[in-house]
Enzyme design. Structure first.
Site, PDB file in Angstrom:
ATOM      1  N   ALA A  10      74.490   9.703 -40.024  1.00 20.44           N
ATOM      2  CA  ALA A  10      75.275  10.180 -40.794  1.00 20.44           C
ATOM      3  C   ALA A  10      76.892   9.736 -40.554  1.00 20.44           C
ATOM      4  O   ALA A  10      77.203  10.451 -41.563  1.00 20.44           O
ATOM      5  CB  ALA A  10      74.642  11.779 -40.768  1.00 20.44           C
ATOM      6  N   SER A  11      77.173  10.092 -39.885  1.00 22.68           N
ATOM      7  CA  SER A  11      78.294   9.646 -39.654  1.00 22.68           C
ATOM      8  C   SER A  11      79.305   8.111 -40.430  1.00 22.68           C
ATOM      9  O   SER A  11      78.799   7.232 -39.244  1.00 22.68           O
ATOM     10  CB  SER A  11      79.352   9.647 -38.924  1.00 22.68           C
ATOM     11  N   PRO A  12      80.196   8.422 -41.279  1.00 25.27           N
ATOM     12  CA  PRO A  12      81.517   6.818 -41.776  1.00 25.27           C
ATOM     13  C   PRO A  12      81.384   6.405 -41.031  1.00 25.27           C
ATOM     14  O   PRO A  12      80.850   4.461 -41.075  1.00 25.27           O
ATOM     15  CB  PRO A  12      81.149   7.622 -43.102  1.00 25.27           C
TER      16      PRO A  12
END
Length: 216
Positions: A10-12
């Site tokens: 989920a981390s950009p």
């Protein structure tokens, strides 16, 4: 020993590195580091990365973190040409400026909200924090005038960072209709990046986390 990427989907910034890996045709072993479970604070992980952030890349005995630095390293080490991180000083300076814009403006606004929602338990985004997002997106809208990508007609590592961060900012402040250049840019990125299907999964994971954190 191959590449190892410590990540959470989920981390950009993780998404930005995955886009770069895919564009370069590189394989990596993905090792989950669950930030919400505070796995990044364990002694083994902190030994690798004292800032205890994701992504962290291992390439043999070399360890590097920060997605901007990672992608610059990957291109400089493994790319067949410099199109993703041009060597010409003036061109590279613009790419670097956009990378610093991502880290200093866009991601700063994202991290500010994310810390309160995902780690401090707040359920609503403060209006002053939403305004920081709008300011960043307004700059991005201006940068994209007359351009397909963040620096011109072809994409580079700055686009991987700007696209992934901005797409998450618009989860926090869903006002894409106010930024037509950004909307067009998103469409262009989606049709251009080799790794967009995996990236879409990462963006959906971010949306799911946000929905879970703000519900109830």
């Amino acid at each position: 020993m191959g590449l190892i990427l410590h990540e959470i989907s989920a981390s950009p910034p993780v998404r930005a590195v995955k886009l770069c890996l895919k564009e370069l045709g590189l394989e990596a072993e993905y090792k989950l580091c669950n930030l919400l479970a505070k796995e990044q604070l364990g002694p083994e992980y902190q030994k690798k990365n004292p800032q205890h952030t994701v992504p962290t890349l291992e390439d043999g005995d070399f360890i590097i973190w920060d997605s901007h630095a990672i992608n610059g390293y990957l291109v400089s080490t493994y790319a067949k040409n410099d199109s993703l991180y041009p060597k010409e000083p003036k061109v590279r300076a613009i790419v670097d400026q956009r990378l610093h814009f991502d880290s200093g403006v866009l991601f700063s606004a994202l991290r500010n909200i994310g810390a309160k929602i995902f780690f401090a338990g707040e359920k609503e985004i403060r209006e002053e924090d939403k305004q920081k997002v709008r300011e960043g997106l307004a700059f991005l809208e201006k940068f994209l005038e007359g351009k397909k990508f963040i620096t011109g007609d072809s994409f580079n590592i700055a686009d991987f960072s700007v696209y992934t961060t901005a797409s998450c900012l618009l989860v926090f402040v869903p006002e894409l209709d106010k930024y037509p250049n950004v909307a067009k840019y998103f469409d262009t990125c989606k049709s251009s990046f080799k790794g967009i299907s995996t990236d879409d999964e990462g963006l959906q994971a971010f949306k799911d986390l946000f929905k879970k954190a703000t519900s109830g």
